[in-house]
Design a protein around this motif. Structure first.
Motif, mmCIF file in Angstrom:
data_model
loop_
_atom_site.group_PDB
_atom_site.id
_atom_site.type_symbol
_atom_site.label_atom_id
_atom_site.label_comp_id
_atom_site.label_asym_id
_atom_site.label_seq_id
_atom_site.Cartn_x
_atom_site.Cartn_y
_atom_site.Cartn_z
ATOM 1 N N ARG A 12 50.203 31.406 42.297
ATOM 2 C CA ARG A 12 50.270 30.219 43.143
ATOM 3 C C ARG A 12 51.066 29.128 42.422
ATOM 4 O O ARG A 12 51.044 29.050 41.190
ATOM 5 C CB ARG A 12 48.849 29.730 43.431
ATOM 6 C CG ARG A 12 48.722 28.503 44.346
ATOM 7 C CD ARG A 12 49.125 28.806 45.779
ATOM 8 N NE ARG A 12 48.211 29.678 46.477
ATOM 9 C CZ ARG A 12 47.119 29.274 47.119
ATOM 10 N NH1 ARG A 12 46.759 28.013 47.125
ATOM 11 N NH2 ARG A 12 46.372 30.136 47.761
ATOM 12 N N VAL A 13 51.760 28.299 43.195
ATOM 13 C CA VAL A 13 52.462 27.154 42.611
ATOM 14 C C VAL A 13 51.427 26.186 42.046
ATOM 15 O O VAL A 13 50.325 26.046 42.579
ATOM 16 C CB VAL A 13 53.358 26.445 43.642
ATOM 17 C CG1 VAL A 13 54.541 27.326 44.023
ATOM 18 C CG2 VAL A 13 52.561 26.057 44.878
ATOM 19 N N SER A 14 51.802 25.505 40.974
ATOM 20 C CA SER A 14 50.840 24.695 40.217
ATOM 21 C C SER A 14 50.206 23.572 41.032
ATOM 22 O O SER A 14 49.052 23.214 40.812
ATOM 23 C CB SER A 14 51.521 24.097 38.988
ATOM 24 O OG SER A 14 51.942 25.120 38.118
ATOM 25 N N HIS A 15 50.948 23.007 41.990
ATOM 26 C CA HIS A 15 50.411 21.861 42.720
ATOM 27 C C HIS A 15 49.521 22.264 43.902
ATOM 28 O O HIS A 15 49.072 21.396 44.654
ATOM 29 C CB HIS A 15 51.544 20.955 43.217
ATOM 30 C CG HIS A 15 52.477 21.626 44.178
ATOM 31 N ND1 HIS A 15 53.565 22.374 43.767
ATOM 32 C CD2 HIS A 15 52.497 21.655 45.534
ATOM 33 C CE1 HIS A 15 54.208 22.834 44.830
ATOM 34 N NE2 HIS A 15 53.573 22.407 45.918
ATOM 35 N N LYS A 16 49.247 23.570 44.043
ATOM 36 C CA LYS A 16 48.350 24.034 45.098
ATOM 37 C C LYS A 16 47.269 24.938 44.495
ATOM 38 O O LYS A 16 47.375 26.169 44.566
ATOM 39 C CB LYS A 16 49.124 24.804 46.183
ATOM 40 C CG LYS A 16 50.048 23.943 47.019
ATOM 41 C CD LYS A 16 50.691 24.772 48.114
ATOM 42 C CE LYS A 16 51.605 23.926 48.999
ATOM 43 N NZ LYS A 16 52.242 24.729 50.076
ATOM 44 N N PRO A 17 46.249 24.373 43.892
ATOM 45 C CA PRO A 17 45.197 25.178 43.253
ATOM 46 C C PRO A 17 44.587 26.191 44.214
ATOM 47 O O PRO A 17 44.349 25.885 45.383
ATOM 48 C CB PRO A 17 44.166 24.127 42.818
ATOM 49 C CG PRO A 17 44.949 22.861 42.694
ATOM 50 C CD PRO A 17 45.996 22.923 43.766
ATOM 51 N N LEU A 18 44.359 27.386 43.718
ATOM 52 C CA LEU A 18 43.763 28.461 44.508
ATOM 53 C C LEU A 18 42.248 28.357 44.443
ATOM 54 O O LEU A 18 41.652 28.453 43.367
ATOM 55 C CB LEU A 18 44.214 29.822 43.972
ATOM 56 C CG LEU A 18 43.680 31.056 44.702
ATOM 57 C CD1 LEU A 18 44.261 31.136 46.113
ATOM 58 C CD2 LEU A 18 43.997 32.318 43.917
ATOM 59 N N GLU A 19 41.610 28.147 45.587
ATOM 60 C CA GLU A 19 40.161 28.034 45.636
ATOM 61 C C GLU A 19 39.528 29.405 45.866
ATOM 62 O O GLU A 19 40.112 30.270 46.529
ATOM 63 C CB GLU A 19 39.742 27.066 46.738
ATOM 64 C CG GLU A 19 40.255 25.638 46.531
ATOM 65 C CD GLU A 19 39.772 24.697 47.614
ATOM 66 O OE1 GLU A 19 38.687 24.958 48.185
ATOM 67 O OE2 GLU A 19 40.469 23.707 47.904
ATOM 68 N N ILE A 20 38.348 29.584 45.320
ATOM 69 C CA ILE A 20 37.649 30.870 45.430
ATOM 70 C C ILE A 20 37.495 31.302 46.883
ATOM 71 O O ILE A 20 37.640 32.479 47.222
ATOM 72 C CB ILE A 20 36.271 30.805 44.742
ATOM 73 C CG1 ILE A 20 36.428 30.698 43.220
ATOM 74 C CG2 ILE A 20 35.431 32.033 45.090
ATOM 75 C CD1 ILE A 20 37.026 31.918 42.570
ATOM 76 N N ARG A 21 37.214 30.341 47.763
ATOM 77 C CA ARG A 21 36.976 30.693 49.170
ATOM 78 C C ARG A 21 38.191 31.362 49.805
ATOM 79 O O ARG A 21 38.058 32.097 50.786
ATOM 80 C CB ARG A 21 36.609 29.450 49.966
ATOM 81 C CG ARG A 21 37.673 28.375 50.002
ATOM 82 C CD ARG A 21 37.303 27.198 50.894
ATOM 83 N NE ARG A 21 38.290 26.131 50.851
ATOM 84 C CZ ARG A 21 39.449 26.162 51.499
ATOM 85 N NH1 ARG A 21 39.741 27.216 52.263
ATOM 86 N NH2 ARG A 21 40.300 25.161 51.429
ATOM 87 N N GLU A 22 39.385 31.150 49.251
ATOM 88 C CA GLU A 22 40.604 31.752 49.799
ATOM 89 C C GLU A 22 40.709 33.242 49.494
ATOM 90 O O GLU A 22 41.408 33.968 50.203
ATOM 91 C CB GLU A 22 41.838 31.024 49.264
ATOM 92 C CG GLU A 22 41.925 29.556 49.646
ATOM 93 C CD GLU A 22 43.147 28.889 49.050
ATOM 94 O OE1 GLU A 22 44.281 29.260 49.445
ATOM 95 O OE2 GLU A 22 42.987 28.011 48.172
ATOM 96 N N VAL A 23 40.059 33.678 48.443
ATOM 97 C CA VAL A 23 40.153 35.092 48.042
ATOM 98 C C VAL A 23 38.794 35.788 48.049
ATOM 99 O O VAL A 23 38.707 36.979 47.785
ATOM 100 C CB VAL A 23 40.784 35.222 46.638
ATOM 101 C CG1 VAL A 23 42.214 34.729 46.654
ATOM 102 C CG2 VAL A 23 39.966 34.449 45.594
#
Length: 395
Positions: free
Chosen positions: A268-279
């Motif tokens: 993921r691009v740095s300015h869009k943190p990946l949240e657990i709920r997405e995966v």
């Protein structure tokens, strides 16, 4: 026989006393695994091995993804029977495996699609139309993915992220010629015995052997997995065999890797943190315990870390009980419908009606004939309770 609609399911149907009080995944077991091998003929290596996680200790630049990308590799490499490798791998690992108590055999992707019908928020792009082909043998429903495209070619002027190239840069392939590792697990969910196949991005190698106390607590099969995972030099011990009536070549190669070592990799691009709920939905279905969230700026990746997200996924399961209980009821109803059909069934989500439509459709069998005999194998016996007499288990 022409096709005919046998059932329609709407969200409003998934309520009432039939909804189970709890819907959680329990009794998770590793059954087998395999790697697809680059070859002119469909070839798998059993048990194979996921790539070993070996990320550099410094930031690195990664090329953008390009070339061939598999969407559904099993169907792309073995269109005659995409589910055959699952069964072949199981019976190579355990020739006496009893398939008859299993209610559903499926890819992870199919469960994710059904969950997206119940809860569209779990899908990245919301609820989209999908199709699943289903066939019943005795009491087992086999779910087969049905994708419009099974692979994609990313052209030199296209941009579709860095995910695949990042995986190549941060893992070591343990199987010569491998193009992907698939794992097969079983578990209980909503009163159903389920077998799930899923692709695995990698695994974390053991830094030390188990302690003496751990060795005493482990079963022989557990120890085999641990010791196998420590091996550094997998070798091909079998040039491959085929079964009459099948085109699939099966090799013995690799080492079994314990489920506790496996991981999922997301970029993921740095300015869009990946949240657990997405995966969470994807990881929950396969019970993968570890996650790498790799962040980059224009292809330059920070040093990634491996997280154990088991507690977060367990909490997600608890928070999603309303939807997961409906998913369990939905899976049960689908199985009950297809058991009463004489032909195979196509399950399709119709966006216009916002319903799942099940249609009975004549279709060629999903598996080679010899595999269907596993449901009739009289060699499986149980000891009669309190009698000490062996008796056949009737299918």
């Amino acid at each position: 026989m022409s096709s005919k609609v046998v059932a329609k399911v709407s969200l409003s149907d998934l309520q009432g006393p039939d909804v189970p009080p709890v819907a959680s995944i329990t009794d998770v077991k590793y059954l087998s695994s395999y790697n697809w091998i680059e070859s002119p003929k469909p070839t798998i290596a059993v048990p194979g091995s996921p790539p070993l996680w070996a990320a550099p200790k410094l930031p690195q630049r990664v090329n953008k993804d390009s070339g061939l990308i598999y969407i559904a590799q099993n169907a792309a490499r073995h269109p005659d029977s995409p589910l055959e490798p699952l069964f072949r791998a199981i019976y190579v690992t355990d020739p006496s495996f009893d398939i008859r108590p299993i209610d559903i055999v499926t890819d992870r992707n199919n469960i994710r699609k059904l969950l997206s019908f119940v809860d569209p928020t779990v899908a990245r792009n919301g609820l989209e139309e999908f199709t699943i082909n289903i066939e019943v043998t005795k009491n087992t429903a086999i779910f087969s993915r049905d994708e419009t495209e099974t692979q994609d070619i990313i052209g030199p002027n296209e941009f579709k992220g860095f995910g695949h190239e990042f995986e190549k840069a941060c893992t070591i392939n343990k199987i010569v010629g491998s193009t992907g590792h698939h794992r097969i697990i079983s578990y209980r969910f909503g009163g159903l015995n389920v077998i799930v196949r899923h692709e695995t991005d990698g695994y974390v190698g053991a830094t030390a052997g188990p302690s003496s106390s751990a060795r005493k607590a482990q079963s022989p099969s557990d120890l085999t997995s641990v010791f196998d995972s420590l091996s550094l030099s997998p070798t091909n011990t079998n040039l491959g065999t085929t079964t009459k009536g099948s085109k699939l070549i099966v090799q013995r190669d690799g080492q079994a890797v314990p489920l506790s070592s496996t991981l999922e990799i997301k970029t993921r691009v740095s300015h869009k943190p990946l949240e657990i709920r997405e995966v969470a939905a994807q990881i929950w279905v396969s019970q993968t315990p570890k996650l790498v969230r790799a962040y980059h700026q224009r292809g330059v990746f920070k040093v990634p870390t491996v997280e154990d997200i088991t507690p977060q996924i367990k909490k997600w399961e608890q928070d999603k009980q309303v939807h997961l209980r409906k998913l369990a009821l939905l899976m049960r109803r689908i199985v009950n419908v297809v058991k009463n059909c004489r032909e195979s069934v196509t399950l399709r989500y119709d966006r216009r009606e916002n319903k799942l439509i099940l249609t009975e459709v004549p279709r060629k069998k999903m598996l080679p004939q010899d595999l269907y005999l596993k449901w009739d194998d009289a060699s499986y016996t149980r000891t009669a309770a309190g009698a000490g007499v062996k008796q056949e288990v009737k299918a």
